[in-house]
Enzyme design. Structure first.
Site, short mmCIF file in Angstrom:
data_model
loop_
_atom_site.label_atom_id
_atom_site.label_comp_id
_atom_site.label_asym_id
_atom_site.label_seq_id
_atom_site.Cartn_x
_atom_site.Cartn_y
_atom_site.Cartn_z
N HIS A 43 0.86 -1.19 0.00
CA HIS A 43 0.00 0.00 0.00
C HIS A 43 0.89 1.23 0.00
CE1 HIS A 43 -3.95 1.94 1.60
NE2 HIS A 43 -3.20 2.86 1.00
N GLU A 70 -2.58 -1.64 -3.16
CA GLU A 70 -3.67 -0.86 -2.59
C GLU A 70 -3.33 0.62 -2.61
OE1 GLU A 70 -5.12 -4.03 0.86
OE2 GLU A 70 -3.98 -2.24 1.43
N THR A 100 -3.54 4.88 9.03
CA THR A 100 -3.90 3.65 8.33
C THR A 100 -5.28 3.85 7.74
OG1 THR A 100 -4.11 1.24 8.54
CG2 THR A 100 -4.93 2.58 10.38
N HIS A 190 -8.04 -5.75 7.43
CA HIS A 190 -7.83 -4.72 8.46
C HIS A 190 -8.08 -5.31 9.84
CE1 HIS A 190 -6.83 -0.46 9.03
NE2 HIS A 190 -7.37 -0.66 10.21
#
Length: 237
Positions: A43, A70, A100, A190
């Site tokens: 990410h 991501e 995050t 997550h």
């Protein structure tokens, strides 16, 4: 079997905290695949505080499983994805200063934007996934955009499960059931961990893939990376 994709952002965070190239994120990606992971997730954020854009380029030839990138589809991110052409791109609406990811897309409000982005990625053969909360309208909206999959944002489940509230799975089960009914694939991620992944998997019909990074890396400090990956794979059977 649900696929395990290992998010290696935390390895890059550790490297960046000291400078140099230890730990080596490319070698770590090779290792987790050798240990049995079926995918690698990164990410990259605009400030490159963990995974850098160049890391994503360096990883592409070394990821022989599934490569999932991501991020928020700003221009620089889109250019990177179109250059690297990963297996999957997961669209996440995170602000540049977010620690995050902390929310899913409003797929109704942003329908036109998401549709345009997804069409561009799909035209290059890149599978698309939209990060969403377990809200049925958002999943229906994701289907309209042409996305191949959704990724369920599982923070609320993980938090409530840690408090003993197993009913927190219910919206996620309903979201997955709807996704199956309308023909859009289901990923999740997550705060999933060794503590909650088996229960989550057992209650999410058609779960194709989970992306796990922070918990997996933290657990590996005590138990070892290879051992932890095998533990996840057992729970995901």
């Amino acid at each position: 079997m649900t696929k395990l994709s290992v998010n290696i952002n935390k390895i890059a965070t550790l490297r960046n905290s000291r400078g140099g190239n230890t730990p080596n994120v490319v070698q770590f990606a090779k290792d987790v695949q050798r240990f049995g992971a079926q995918g690698v997730t990164v990410h990259p954020r605009p400030d490159e505080r963990h995974i850098r854009y160049q890391d994503t380029r360096d990883l592409k030839p070394e990821v022989y499983t599934e490569f999932n990138v991501e991020g928020n589809p700003i221009k620089s991110f889109m250019d990177l994805v179109l250059e690297v052409k990963p297996t999957q791109v997961t669209l996440v609406p995170d602000a540049e200063d977010a620690i995050t990811s902390n929310a899913g897309w409003d797929t109704i409000k942003h329908k036109d934007f998401l549709t345009e982005v997804i069409q561009e990625f799909n035209s290059c053969g890149i599978r698309t996934s939209i990060f969403v909360d377990p809200v049925l309208e958002m999943i229906e909206g994701a289907k309209i955009t042409g996305a191949d999959r959704i990724e369920l944002y599982t923070e609320t489940f993980a938090h409530q499960y840690s408090l003993g509230n197993k009913k927190s799975i219910e919206p996620f089960t309903k979201a997955a059931q709807l996704s199956n009914d309308i023909g859009i694939g289901v990923n999740a991620g997550h705060d999933l961990s060794l503590d909650n992944i088996k229960f989550f998997k057992e209650n999410i019909p058609g779960l194709l893939e989970v992306s796990i990074g922070h918990a997996l890396v933290a657990e590996s400090l005590y138990l070892g990376v290879e051992n932890v990956i095998q533990m996840y794979l057992q729970r995901l059977k």
